[in-house]
Design a protein around this motif. Structure first.
Motif, PDB file in Angstrom:
ATOM      1  N   SER A   1       0.478  -0.943  -0.259  1.00 38.15           N
ATOM      2  CA  SER A   1       0.076  -0.218   0.176  1.00 38.15           C
ATOM      3  C   SER A   1       0.855   0.929   0.230  1.00 38.15           C
ATOM      4  O   SER A   1       0.097   2.478   0.074  1.00 38.15           O
ATOM      5  CB  SER A   1      -1.265   0.173   1.561  1.00 38.15           C
ATOM      6  N   ALA A   2       2.475   1.066   0.488  1.00 39.29           N
ATOM      7  CA  ALA A   2       2.819   2.501   0.648  1.00 39.29           C
ATOM      8  C   ALA A   2       4.294   2.862  -0.836  1.00 39.29           C
ATOM      9  O   ALA A   2       3.970   4.019  -0.929  1.00 39.29           O
ATOM     10  CB  ALA A   2       4.442   1.810   1.359  1.00 39.29           C
ATOM     11  N   THR A   3       3.952   1.884  -2.277  1.00 38.21           N
ATOM     12  CA  THR A   3       4.309   2.481  -3.256  1.00 38.21           C
ATOM     13  C   THR A   3       3.236   3.175  -3.804  1.00 38.21           C
ATOM     14  O   THR A   3       1.784   1.907  -4.855  1.00 38.21           O
ATOM     15  CB  THR A   3       4.574   1.351  -3.465  1.00 38.21           C
ATOM     16  N   ASN A   4       3.452   4.488  -4.587  1.00 31.85           N
ATOM     17  CA  ASN A   4       2.543   4.834  -5.489  1.00 31.85           C
ATOM     18  C   ASN A   4       2.904   4.929  -7.061  1.00 31.85           C
ATOM     19  O   ASN A   4       3.704   5.248  -7.648  1.00 31.85           O
ATOM     20  CB  ASN A   4       2.428   6.577  -5.431  1.00 31.85           C
TER      21      ASN A   4
ATOM     22  N   GLU B   1       4.192   8.521 -13.800  1.00 31.88           N
ATOM     23  CA  GLU B   1       6.039   8.551 -14.165  1.00 31.88           C
ATOM     24  C   GLU B   1       6.715   7.238 -14.358  1.00 31.88           C
ATOM     25  O   GLU B   1       7.685   6.734 -14.947  1.00 31.88           O
ATOM     26  CB  GLU B   1       6.259   9.873 -13.211  1.00 31.88           C
ATOM     27  N   LEU B   2       5.979   6.120 -12.801  1.00 24.26           N
ATOM     28  CA  LEU B   2       6.648   5.225 -12.511  1.00 24.26           C
ATOM     29  C   LEU B   2       6.163   3.925 -13.947  1.00 24.26           C
ATOM     30  O   LEU B   2       6.942   3.284 -14.335  1.00 24.26           O
ATOM     31  CB  LEU B   2       6.223   4.974 -11.485  1.00 24.26           C
TER      32      LEU B   2
ATOM     33  N   GLY C   1      -6.836  -3.057  -2.166  1.00 21.99           N
ATOM     34  CA  GLY C   1      -7.478  -1.624  -2.528  1.00 21.99           C
ATOM     35  C   GLY C   1      -5.833  -1.835  -3.391  1.00 21.99           C
ATOM     36  O   GLY C   1      -4.905  -2.289  -3.231  1.00 21.99           O
ATOM     37  N   LEU C   2      -6.532  -0.564  -4.379  1.00 23.13           N
ATOM     38  CA  LEU C   2      -5.631  -0.308  -5.502  1.00 23.13           C
ATOM     39  C   LEU C   2      -6.101   1.558  -5.764  1.00 23.13           C
ATOM     40  O   LEU C   2      -5.455   1.685  -6.380  1.00 23.13           O
ATOM     41  CB  LEU C   2      -6.242  -1.124  -6.874  1.00 23.13           C
ATOM     42  N   ASP C   3      -6.346   1.718  -4.753  1.00 22.56           N
ATOM     43  CA  ASP C   3      -5.780   2.984  -4.425  1.00 22.56           C
ATOM     44  C   ASP C   3      -4.257   4.378  -4.903  1.00 22.56           C
ATOM     45  O   ASP C   3      -4.848   5.484  -5.321  1.00 22.56           O
ATOM     46  CB  ASP C   3      -6.124   3.430  -3.254  1.00 22.56           C
ATOM     47  N   ASN C   4      -3.460   3.216  -4.998  1.00 24.21           N
ATOM     48  CA  ASN C   4      -2.400   3.990  -4.722  1.00 24.21           C
ATOM     49  C   ASN C   4      -1.569   3.607  -6.851  1.00 24.21           C
ATOM     50  O   ASN C   4      -0.449   3.395  -6.849  1.00 24.21           O
ATOM     51  CB  ASN C   4      -0.983   3.272  -3.923  1.00 24.21           C
TER      52      ASN C   4
ATOM     53  N   LEU D   1     -21.915   0.679  13.553  1.00 19.39           N
ATOM     54  CA  LEU D   1     -22.188   0.773  12.809  1.00 19.39           C
ATOM     55  C   LEU D   1     -20.191   0.411  11.688  1.00 19.39           C
ATOM     56  O   LEU D   1     -19.908   0.919  12.717  1.00 19.39           O
ATOM     57  CB  LEU D   1     -22.584   2.599  12.123  1.00 19.39           C
ATOM     58  N   THR D   2     -20.628  -0.537  10.803  1.00 23.06           N
ATOM     59  CA  THR D   2     -19.237  -0.894  10.584  1.00 23.06           C
ATOM     60  C   THR D   2     -19.429  -0.395   8.968  1.00 23.06           C
ATOM     61  O   THR D   2     -20.200  -1.034   8.197  1.00 23.06           O
ATOM     62  CB  THR D   2     -18.438  -2.441  10.960  1.00 23.06           C
ATOM     63  N   ILE D   3     -18.284   0.045   8.071  1.00 24.26           N
ATOM     64  CA  ILE D   3     -17.724   0.316   6.981  1.00 24.26           C
ATOM     65  C   ILE D   3     -17.511  -0.602   6.715  1.00 24.26           C
ATOM     66  O   ILE D   3     -15.757  -0.855   6.686  1.00 24.26           O
ATOM     67  CB  ILE D   3     -17.025   1.774   7.074  1.00 24.26           C
ATOM     68  N   HIS D   4     -17.700  -1.340   5.511  1.00 24.49           N
ATOM     69  CA  HIS D   4     -17.063  -2.615   4.328  1.00 24.49           C
ATOM     70  C   HIS D   4     -17.749  -1.915   3.256  1.00 24.49           C
ATOM     71  O   HIS D   4     -17.242  -2.784   2.019  1.00 24.49           O
ATOM     72  CB  HIS D   4     -17.141  -3.780   4.394  1.00 24.49           C
ATOM     73  N   LEU D   5     -16.705  -0.155   2.717  1.00 24.59           N
ATOM     74  CA  LEU D   5     -17.509  -0.092   1.722  1.00 24.59           C
ATOM     75  C   LEU D   5     -16.105   0.827   1.154  1.00 24.59           C
ATOM     76  O   LEU D   5     -14.943   0.485   1.198  1.00 24.59           O
ATOM     77  CB  LEU D   5     -18.127   1.272   1.371  1.00 24.59           C
ATOM     78  N   PRO D   6     -16.268  -0.288  -0.671  1.00 25.00           N
ATOM     79  CA  PRO D   6     -14.572   0.171  -1.912  1.00 25.00           C
ATOM     80  C   PRO D   6     -14.622   2.517  -1.574  1.00 25.00           C
ATOM     81  O   PRO D   6     -15.758   3.126  -1.297  1.00 25.00           O
ATOM     82  CB  PRO D   6     -14.943   0.282  -2.935  1.00 25.00           C
ATOM     83  N   LYS D   7     -13.819   2.379  -1.467  1.00 36.28           N
ATOM     84  CA  LYS D   7     -13.320   3.891  -1.877  1.00 36.28           C
ATOM     85  C   LYS D   7     -13.277   4.674  -3.341  1.00 36.28           C
ATOM     86  O   LYS D   7     -11.957   3.921  -3.715  1.00 36.28           O
ATOM     87  CB  LYS D   7     -12.145   4.894  -0.787  1.00 36.28           C
ATOM     88  N   ASN D   8     -14.318   5.559  -3.509  1.00 34.18           N
ATOM     89  CA  ASN D   8     -14.040   5.775  -4.380  1.00 34.18           C
ATOM     90  C   ASN D   8     -15.007   7.153  -4.532  1.00 34.18           C
ATOM     91  O   ASN D   8     -14.806   7.383  -4.116  1.00 34.18           O
ATOM     92  CB  ASN D   8     -15.125   4.927  -5.488  1.00 34.18           C
ATOM     93  N   LYS D   9     -15.381   8.302  -6.192  1.00 31.60           N
ATOM     94  CA  LYS D   9     -16.003   9.080  -5.809  1.00 31.60           C
ATOM     95  C   LYS D   9     -17.246   8.869  -5.158  1.00 31.60           C
ATOM     96  O   LYS D   9     -17.642   9.896  -4.647  1.00 31.60           O
ATOM     97  CB  LYS D   9     -15.654   9.666  -7.505  1.00 31.60           C
ATOM     98  N   GLN D  10     -17.524   8.784  -5.219  1.00 29.93           N
ATOM     99  CA  GLN D  10     -19.396   7.858  -4.453  1.00 29.93           C
ATOM    100  C   GLN D  10     -18.960   8.052  -2.565  1.00 29.93           C
ATOM    101  O   GLN D  10     -19.979   7.821  -1.894  1.00 29.93           O
ATOM    102  CB  GLN D  10     -19.781   7.248  -4.861  1.00 29.93           C
ATOM    103  N   THR D  11     -18.085   7.211  -2.648  1.00 31.49           N
ATOM    104  CA  THR D  11     -17.898   6.992  -1.094  1.00 31.49           C
ATOM    105  C   THR D  11     -17.146   8.133  -0.522  1.00 31.49           C
ATOM    106  O   THR D  11     -17.078   8.293   1.188  1.00 31.49           O
ATOM    107  CB  THR D  11     -17.348   5.020  -0.796  1.00 31.49           C
TER     108      THR D  11
END
Length: 415
Positions: free
Chosen positions: A52-55, A59-60, A76-79, A200-210
């Motif tokens: 998760s730490a490597t962006n 450019e890369l 997760g593939l946020d990076n 309340l526990t959250i298990h959603l993906p992170k995207n523009k909607q969330t």
């Protein structure tokens, strides 16, 4: 023959590294490198394995001019800039099921920790304070657990919460009523879930909607007794709004494992005694780490051996049944033959599969044929990943069809 080189930018299980070495690849371990250093070291490499730490930005990817695959040892593939990778024909893979059990168990650990104030009481006691009355908690039995996102992890949490005799409610627009009944979960709107939940526990993906989904407006719907858990992704909860709600009594508590910026060493949440925090430990078990490393090593081996990769996230094909695999190279050859027989790329490129293989999604065969044809029509490097992208750039409409029946008397399957 020169071995394909796999750059390991972040630590994975030794068993995963051994799988790569045993498959004949050169394993190049480059941990804790700056972005500039990594750009230099990625030149000529065939694969890059990260956590998760490597962006992995454009450019890369441009520096890795021979990259075939980028593998994320985790979920997760946020990076990772997936669009840039796809445009360059670089496959992006992950290990989508490697950490789901660990994440679900960590969710339960945080639910129990914030319900019984375990970390706060521990901290007080080792500092010499016996504070039984101050850290009175709540029972989970008969409480309502709200789950936002009833996917693999959310479902595991629901199953475990039932053992505590909790009522389970959830929001997930992609879950069928039948699946909800199987899990003993009541489905409702997100506003209703937040309003009715004790936890309340959250298990959603992170995207523009969330991003910033849980903010001051949403928190105002909650009971004052609500305790909120996030083991999903930082940024789904607005941290400033959450800190304010916890400070003014809008809700009772929070247990947070993920943050907008990671690593983080300061946050308004850290100043509150009704908060439990952990440094993104959801997947941090030995078992999950081993599984993630082994899975991505296997995916890299498949990609570098030109085999179908089931966990590729940027491949426009959903089915890789064993029945289809012998037809992949055939479809590529047919595509090349077809392309050599026409004067220019057509406006419409149609692939039809019939017979036994027609029972499966035609995507993989279609992309394979398209790749073969585009290798004749363009000078660009074409892969199964970017073939549909290049076709769209050339304004080629790709049609695909399949049928389980064939009228040909000599062939069981036809492409």
């Amino acid at each position: 023959m020169t071995k394909s080189r796999v750059v390991i930018a972040e630590e994975i299980a030794e068993s995963g590294l051994e799988r790569l070495r045993n498959a004949g690849f050169e394993v190049d371990i480059q941990l804790e490198k700056s972005p500039e250093d990594l750009r230099h070291r990625i030149v000529g490499a065939s694969a890059l394995i990260i956590r998760s730490a490597t962006n992995v930005d454009a450019e890369l990817l441009a520096a890795g001019n021979e990259l075939v695959v980028v593998a994320r040892a985790g979920v997760g593939l946020d990076n990772v800039d997936i669009a840039a990778a796809t445009a360059r024909g670089v496959m992006v893979v992950n290990a989508p099921e490697s950490n789901i059990l660990s994440a679900a168990e960590h969710t339960m650990a945080l639910i129990l920790a914030i319900s019984r104030n375990v970390p706060q009481a521990h901290s007080a006691l080792i500092q010499g304070r016996w504070e039984r009355s101050k850290w009175e908690g709540i029972e989970l039995a008969s409480k309502t657990l709200g789950i936002l996102g009833l996917g693999r992890i959310g479902a595991l949490v629901a199953q475990r919460a039932l053992a505590f005799e909790m009522r389970i409610i959830a929001f997930d627009p992609f879950i069928s009523a039948e699946r909800a009944r199987e899990l003993n979960v009541e489905m409702m709107s997100i506003d209703e879930v937040i309003a009715q939940s004790d936890i309340l526990t959250i298990h959603l993906p992170k995207n523009k909607q969330t991003v910033n989904l849980i903010d001051t407006k949403m928190l105002a719907l909650a009971k004052p007794s609500l305790r909120i858990i996030n083991v999903a992704r930082g940024g789904i909860i607005n941290e400033s709004d959450l800190a304010q709600a916890l400070g003014n009594g809008t809700i009772a508590g929070a247990a947070i494992d993920v943050f907008v910026t990671e690593p983080t060493k300061s946050s308004p949440l850290f100043e509150l005694d009704n908060v439990v925090v952990t440094p993104h430990l959801g997947a941090s078990t030995r078992e999950a780490q081993d599984r993630a490393g082994e899975v991505v090593a296997d995916m890299v081996c498949l990609a570098l051996n030109n085999e179908f990769v089931p966990f590729a996230v940027n491949l426009e094909a959903s089915d890789a049944n064993e029945t289809l695999k012998p037809f992949v190279p055939l479809a590529q050859r047919l595509g090349r033959v077809f392309a050599s027989l026409v004067d220019a790329p057509p406006e419409i490129f149609e692939i039809s599969i019939t017979g036994e293989i027609g029972a499966y999604d035609p995507g993989l065969i279609s992309i394979s044929a398209l790749k073969g044809a585009l290798s004749v029509w363009t000078n660009n490097a074409v892969s199964l990943v970017n073939a549909p992208v290049i076709a769209r750039q050339l304004k080629i409409q790709v049609n695909k069809s399949s049928s389980k029946t064939t009228q040909h008397r000599d062939y069981v399957n036809l492409v």
